[in-house]
Design an enzyme around this catalytic site. Structure first.
Site, PDB file in Angstrom:
ATOM      1  CG  ASP A  18     -18.731 -13.794  33.193  1.00  0.00           C
ATOM      2  OD1 ASP A  18     -17.485 -13.948  33.317  1.00  0.00           O
ATOM      3  OD2 ASP A  18     -18.975 -13.318  32.402  1.00  0.00           O
ATOM      4  CE1 TYR A  38     -17.158 -12.967  25.293  1.00  0.00           C
ATOM      5  CE2 TYR A  38     -17.245 -10.499  25.767  1.00  0.00           C
ATOM      6  CZ  TYR A  38     -16.710 -12.009  26.268  1.00  0.00           C
ATOM      7  OH  TYR A  38     -15.352 -12.135  25.976  1.00  0.00           O
ATOM      8  NE  ARG A  65     -11.654 -13.341  33.888  1.00  0.00           N
ATOM      9  CZ  ARG A  65     -12.012 -13.959  32.875  1.00  0.00           C
ATOM     10  NH1 ARG A  65     -11.500 -15.551  32.932  1.00  0.00           N
ATOM     11  NH2 ARG A  65     -12.876 -13.467  32.094  1.00  0.00           N
ATOM     12  NE  ARG A  99     -15.847 -23.956  36.822  1.00  0.00           N
ATOM     13  CZ  ARG A  99     -15.858 -24.526  35.985  1.00  0.00           C
ATOM     14  NH1 ARG A  99     -15.858 -26.061  36.475  1.00  0.00           N
ATOM     15  NH2 ARG A  99     -16.239 -24.125  34.914  1.00  0.00           N
ATOM     16  NE  ARG A 114     -11.005 -21.214  33.904  1.00  0.00           N
ATOM     17  CZ  ARG A 114     -11.577 -21.290  32.587  1.00  0.00           C
ATOM     18  NH1 ARG A 114     -11.863 -22.652  32.181  1.00  0.00           N
ATOM     19  NH2 ARG A 114     -11.091 -20.098  31.792  1.00  0.00           N
TER      20      ARG A 114
END
Ligand code: 1CP
Length: 355
Positions: free
Chosen positions: A77, A153, A27, A40, A31
């Site tokens: 992703d 998921y 990652r 973003r 963020r």
């Protein structure tokens, strides 16, 4: 194709000699970087970043412009694949990823088919665009989720802390879960091979939730499918090997099993001692890891001590790709990530080459 200017990462994955231990961070684009948050905001959403090759290229390169990392990873992703299988991925603000149509009834599961790669064209376009922008600086990693992690998921409909729906299915209707895993496996093989065709120079399979299973269930519902994926991948492109990394978070107890599926490298989370892991499986595979991502909250001097400990534990010679044991926190200080990269490069030279 442009000649690679820094292939240290690829050499370490194949246990060929290197001058220092290469590093990238799971990652690494995300963020914790203010420039990521700015892009973003311009893109409007996370999926806006993923579906635009220009934005995906921009954010992939952001951590490389800050730190001398030894690999880039495609910005995307794992959940793009179930989205392409028709589940309807969306991001509710502040809630993480969710599916509009989770797999809960038998009819929906029986109707599930492997993803149409045409719907994932934006990912392959991003890979090609990133390769071009990198211009040989460092290798580009492609990735996917493992069939089991994707199924978590798809059945839960989003993140979970107990996996109650997928585990209920695993124990009471295993044939339904196997049907999902079969569709996921075929999708992932096609998806990773298309990333390799588009220019990915190594690939990683993220099995984030395999470690939540019993050993028996792990072998049957996660590892067996990852083994099939590894067997189905193109292992060479442009005359060079395309190494495969398998990362099961929480898989430290099962390293011998994981090292036997044919991948080039096994990722470790921070709960395993990397020196002991090397003694167990280091003859077979390279190892990637395994700095506790939350140790980045400590001061740089402590970060450096922890780097020194991990490098000493792995010991002399190639076959180690330094990484975090899981993704970097959104609250991490970028300066601390920089201290980590610097410490790995500086302190690892003593473990390579003529002593
Ligand atoms: O900007 C945002 O708000 C979105 C946050 C975010 C980011 C930056 C998500 C949503 N995905 C990503 C990018 C991403 N995801 C990358 C590329 C970036 C890089 O490494 O530089 C990769 C490799 C992933 C892989 C991924 N997504 C995994 C496997 C790795 C891991 O961290 O375990 C998983 C489990 C996901 C699902 C996912 N996507 C996003 C979130 C917040 C989550 C976790 C959801 C949950 O379980 O709660």
């Amino acid at each position: 194709m442009t000649q690679l200017k820094n292939d240290t990462f690829l050499r370490a994955l194949l246990k060929e000699p290197v001058e220092y231990t290469p590093i990238w961070m799971m990652r690494q684009a995300g963020r914790y970087l203010p420039e990521y948050r700015a892009t973003r905001a311009r893109a409007g959403s996370f999926m806006g970043l993923c579906t635009s090759p220009d934005y995906a290229t921009e954010v992939t390169l952001q951590p490389l412009d800050r730190f001398p990392l030894d690999a880039a990873i495609l910005f995307s992703d794992i959940l793009t694949v179930p989205d392409a299988m028709g589940l309807g991925l969306y991001f509710a603000e502040g809630e993480g990823p969710k599916f509009q149509r989770p797999l809960r009834d038998e009819a929906a599961i029986r109707a599930l088919a492997p993803a149409d790669m045409g719907k994932l064209r934006y990912v392959f376009d991003a890979v090609a665009s990133i390769r071009k922008a990198l211009d040989g600086r460092v290798p580009l990693i492609g990735f996917s989720g493992s069939p089991f992690t994707l199924a978590c998921y798809m059945v839960e409909g989003g993140g979970s802390d107990d996996f109650r729906h997928v585990k209920a299915m695993l124990y009471s209707r295993p044939e339904l879960l196997h049907h999902i895993l079969e569709a996921n496996t075929q999708s992932v093989i096609a998806y990773l091979n298309a990333q390799i065709d588009a220019g990915a120079q190594a690939v990683q399979i993220f099995d984030t939730w395999g470690g939540a299973l019993s050993h028996a269930a792990y072998r049957e519902f996660s590892l067996a499918y990852m083994q099939r994926i590894v067997a189905g991948l193109k292992r060479e492109a442009d005359g060079r090997k395309v190494p495969v990394i398998v990362f099961t978070k929480g898989g430290g107890q099962w390293l011998e099993d994981i090292a036997a599926i044919g991948a080039d490298c096994v990722g470790l989370d921070w709960t395993t001692d990397i020196g002991q892991a090397r003694a167990r499986v280091g003859a077979k595979v390279a190892l990637q890891g395994n700095f506790d991502p939350n140790a980045l909250f400590a001061e740089p001097a402590a970060i450096e001590r922890e780097v020194a400990r991990i490098l000493a534990s792995y010991g002399q010679g190639s076959g180690h790709v330094f990484n975090l044991g899981h993704g970097i926190s959104q609250f991490a200080d970028p300066a601390h990530a920089g201290a980590l990269v610097d410490a790995v490069h500086r302190l690892s030279r003593g473990y390579h080459g003529a002593a």
